[in-house]
Scaffold this active site. Sequence first.
Site, PDB file in Angstrom:
ATOM      1  N   GLY A  16       5.930  -2.403   3.589  1.00  0.00           N
ATOM      2  CA  GLY A  16       4.517  -2.549   3.237  1.00  0.00           C
ATOM      3  C   GLY A  16       4.255  -2.463   1.738  1.00  0.00           C
ATOM      4  CB  VAL A  63       5.638  13.326   2.022  1.00  0.00           C
ATOM      5  CG1 VAL A  63       6.254  12.125   1.337  1.00  0.00           C
ATOM      6  CG2 VAL A  63       4.712  12.901   3.159  1.00  0.00           C
ATOM      7  CG  ASN A  89       2.826   3.522  -0.426  1.00  0.00           C
ATOM      8  OD1 ASN A  89       1.871   2.752  -0.367  1.00  0.00           O
ATOM      9  ND2 ASN A  89       3.851   3.421   0.426  1.00  0.00           N
ATOM     10  CE1 TYR A 155      -5.141   6.180   6.806  1.00  0.00           C
ATOM     11  CE2 TYR A 155      -7.031   4.697   6.755  1.00  0.00           C
ATOM     12  CZ  TYR A 155      -5.781   5.059   6.293  1.00  0.00           C
ATOM     13  OH  TYR A 155      -5.176   4.318   5.304  1.00  0.00           O
ATOM     14  CE  LYS A 159      -4.745   6.985   3.271  1.00  0.00           C
ATOM     15  NZ  LYS A 159      -3.600   7.047   2.346  1.00  0.00           N
ATOM     16  N   PRO A 185      -7.047   0.325  -1.332  1.00  0.00           N
ATOM     17  CG  PRO A 185      -4.809   0.201  -0.758  1.00  0.00           C
ATOM     18  CD  PRO A 185      -5.908   1.181  -0.991  1.00  0.00           C
ATOM     19  N   GLY A 186      -7.988  -2.530   0.789  1.00  0.00           N
ATOM     20  CA  GLY A 186      -8.875  -2.876   1.898  1.00  0.00           C
ATOM     21  C   GLY A 186      -8.094  -3.053   3.187  1.00  0.00           C
TER      22      GLY A 186
HETATM   23  N1  LIG Z   1      -2.458  -1.425   5.392  1.00  0.00           N
HETATM   24  C1  LIG Z   1      -3.705  -1.200   5.046  1.00  0.00           C
HETATM   25  O1  LIG Z   1      -4.612  -1.958   5.403  1.00  0.00           O
HETATM   26  C2  LIG Z   1      -4.070  -0.013   4.193  1.00  0.00           C
HETATM   27  C3  LIG Z   1      -5.344  -0.003   3.613  1.00  0.00           C
HETATM   28  C4  LIG Z   1      -5.717   1.038   2.787  1.00  0.00           C
HETATM   29  C5  LIG Z   1      -4.814   2.053   2.513  1.00  0.00           C
HETATM   30  N2  LIG Z   1      -3.576   2.042   3.083  1.00  0.00           N
HETATM   31  C6  LIG Z   1      -2.674   3.143   2.704  1.00  0.00           C
HETATM   32  O2  LIG Z   1      -1.644   2.606   1.881  1.00  0.00           O
HETATM   33  C7  LIG Z   1      -0.428   3.312   2.081  1.00  0.00           C
HETATM   34  C8  LIG Z   1       0.678   2.335   2.493  1.00  0.00           C
HETATM   35  O3  LIG Z   1       0.236   1.645   3.644  1.00  0.00           O
HETATM   36  P1  LIG Z   1       1.101   0.494   4.339  1.00  0.00           P
HETATM   37  O4  LIG Z   1       0.111  -0.366   5.019  1.00  0.00           O
HETATM   38  O5  LIG Z   1       2.062  -0.105   3.387  1.00  0.00           O
HETATM   39  O6  LIG Z   1       1.852   1.376   5.448  1.00  0.00           O
HETATM   40  P2  LIG Z   1       3.191   1.115   6.289  1.00  0.00           P
HETATM   41  O7  LIG Z   1       3.001   1.853   7.591  1.00  0.00           O
HETATM   42  O8  LIG Z   1       3.538  -0.314   6.347  1.00  0.00           O
HETATM   43  O9  LIG Z   1       4.284   1.895   5.416  1.00  0.00           O
HETATM   44  C9  LIG Z   1       4.196   3.276   5.234  1.00  0.00           C
HETATM   45  C10 LIG Z   1       5.554   3.848   4.883  1.00  0.00           C
HETATM   46  O10 LIG Z   1       5.398   5.269   4.771  1.00  0.00           O
HETATM   47  C11 LIG Z   1       6.495   5.895   5.410  1.00  0.00           C
HETATM   48  N3  LIG Z   1       6.108   7.231   5.852  1.00  0.00           N
HETATM   49  C12 LIG Z   1       5.205   7.563   6.817  1.00  0.00           C
HETATM   50  N4  LIG Z   1       5.164   8.889   6.978  1.00  0.00           N
HETATM   51  C13 LIG Z   1       6.046   9.419   6.100  1.00  0.00           C
HETATM   52  C14 LIG Z   1       6.456  10.738   5.800  1.00  0.00           C
HETATM   53  N5  LIG Z   1       5.968  11.798   6.482  1.00  0.00           N
HETATM   54  N6  LIG Z   1       7.359  10.937   4.822  1.00  0.00           N
HETATM   55  C15 LIG Z   1       7.883   9.871   4.161  1.00  0.00           C
HETATM   56  N7  LIG Z   1       7.561   8.592   4.414  1.00  0.00           N
HETATM   57  C16 LIG Z   1       6.655   8.382   5.381  1.00  0.00           C
HETATM   58  C17 LIG Z   1       6.831   4.971   6.586  1.00  0.00           C
HETATM   59  O11 LIG Z   1       8.159   5.190   7.051  1.00  0.00           O
HETATM   60  C18 LIG Z   1       6.618   3.601   5.971  1.00  0.00           C
HETATM   61  O12 LIG Z   1       7.793   3.106   5.361  1.00  0.00           O
HETATM   62  C19 LIG Z   1      -0.730   4.376   3.138  1.00  0.00           C
HETATM   63  O13 LIG Z   1      -1.048   5.585   2.470  1.00  0.00           O
HETATM   64  C20 LIG Z   1      -1.952   3.822   3.851  1.00  0.00           C
HETATM   65  O14 LIG Z   1      -2.730   4.843   4.420  1.00  0.00           O
HETATM   66  C21 LIG Z   1      -3.182   1.038   3.918  1.00  0.00           C
END
Ligand SMILES: NC(=O)c1ccc[n+]([C@@H]2O[C@H](COP(=O)([O-])OP(=O)(O)OC[C@H]3O[C@@H](n4cnc5c(N)ncnc54)[C@H](O)[C@@H]3O)[C@@H](O)[C@H]2O)c1
Length: 259
Positions: A16, A63, A89, A155, A159, A185-186
């Site tokens: 991601g 984490v 992240n 959630y 955030k 992000p959105g």
């Molecule tokens: N996808 C969206 O639409 C979106 C929008 C706004 C914010 N976000 C935020 O952006 C960030 C990244 O999102 P994404 O969509 O790339 O997520 P994703 O689920 O594709 O990737 C998240 C990564 O975090 C790792 N992870 C989860 N828990 C963990 C832990 N306890 N310790 C270590 N690693 C851990 C996972 O293994 C994964 O590789 C997140 O914080 C998410 O909340 C996502």
Amino acid sequence: MKLADKVAIVTGGAQGMGRAISLRYAQEGASVVIADRNLEGAEAVAREISDADGKAVSVSVDVRDQGQVQRMVDTAVEHFGGLDILVNNAGVGKIIPFLDTTEADWNFMFDINCKGLLWCSQAAARQMITQGRGGKIVNLASQAGRRGEALVLAYCASKACVISMNQSMALALAPHKINVNAIAPGIVDTPFWDEVDRQFAALLNMEIGEPKRTFIQSIPLGRIEQPEDITGAAVFLASADADYITQQTLNVDGGNWPS
Ligand SMILES: NC(=O)c1ccc[n+]([C@@H]2O[C@H](COP(=O)([O-])OP(=O)(O)OC[C@H]3O[C@@H](n4cnc5c(N)ncnc54)[C@H](O)[C@@H]3O)[C@@H](O)[C@H]2O)c1
């Protein structure tokens, strides 16, 4: 190159947005520690960077575990001689109606999204303070932290907590020339949103893919966000160009949320 000779840790770097930020940081000259609880995925991203003549190493971390988080920071120091940038992240989300939200759901999201972010920031900041050359912390918040949603209470709250922690950490670390900023992000096309789509579909009695299609329709820039769309902001906030910016949360969401 905007991050030449810098050392960065990206948590959740295996896929991601974490993967996209890691690849882009390496292109900008940083040595990158790909930290994830999915070690296989982190190793694959590190290999991708090495194959393109960049510098990267992978490390297994949850984490939520302070011991593992310290080892993550030690890995950056051992491999690359220090630490300049932390990207918080790693994050998780779950779509649950207000009345069905359990203690386990609440703890799952707050433990990773907030407590884990605190442990990583503390360990990284201690290293940066010892080095005495400042640093940058970039936190992944969300448009979900800007307002409530009936099906997304925990959630959204986690955030909003990230946005608040971003402000407090920025004030605490300003005397050490460590800038702390966040990106909101959105709707980003990652495995995270595939799962969110499935959960919305089940709750709203929709077909898989329908929630995503519906939500995308209201994005002013007219398309879903790609992980690469946030990498420009992630580079900017980690670079010297942002030396006089701290405590901010920057929306990178196609205009989906106005403030
Ligand atoms: N996808 C969206 O639409 C979106 C929008 C706004 C914010 N976000 C935020 O952006 C960030 C990244 O999102 P994404 O969509 O790339 O997520 P994703 O689920 O594709 O990737 C998240 C990564 O975090 C790792 N992870 C989860 N828990 C963990 C832990 N306890 N310790 C270590 N690693 C851990 C996972 O293994 C994964 O590789 C997140 O914080 C998410 O909340 C996502």
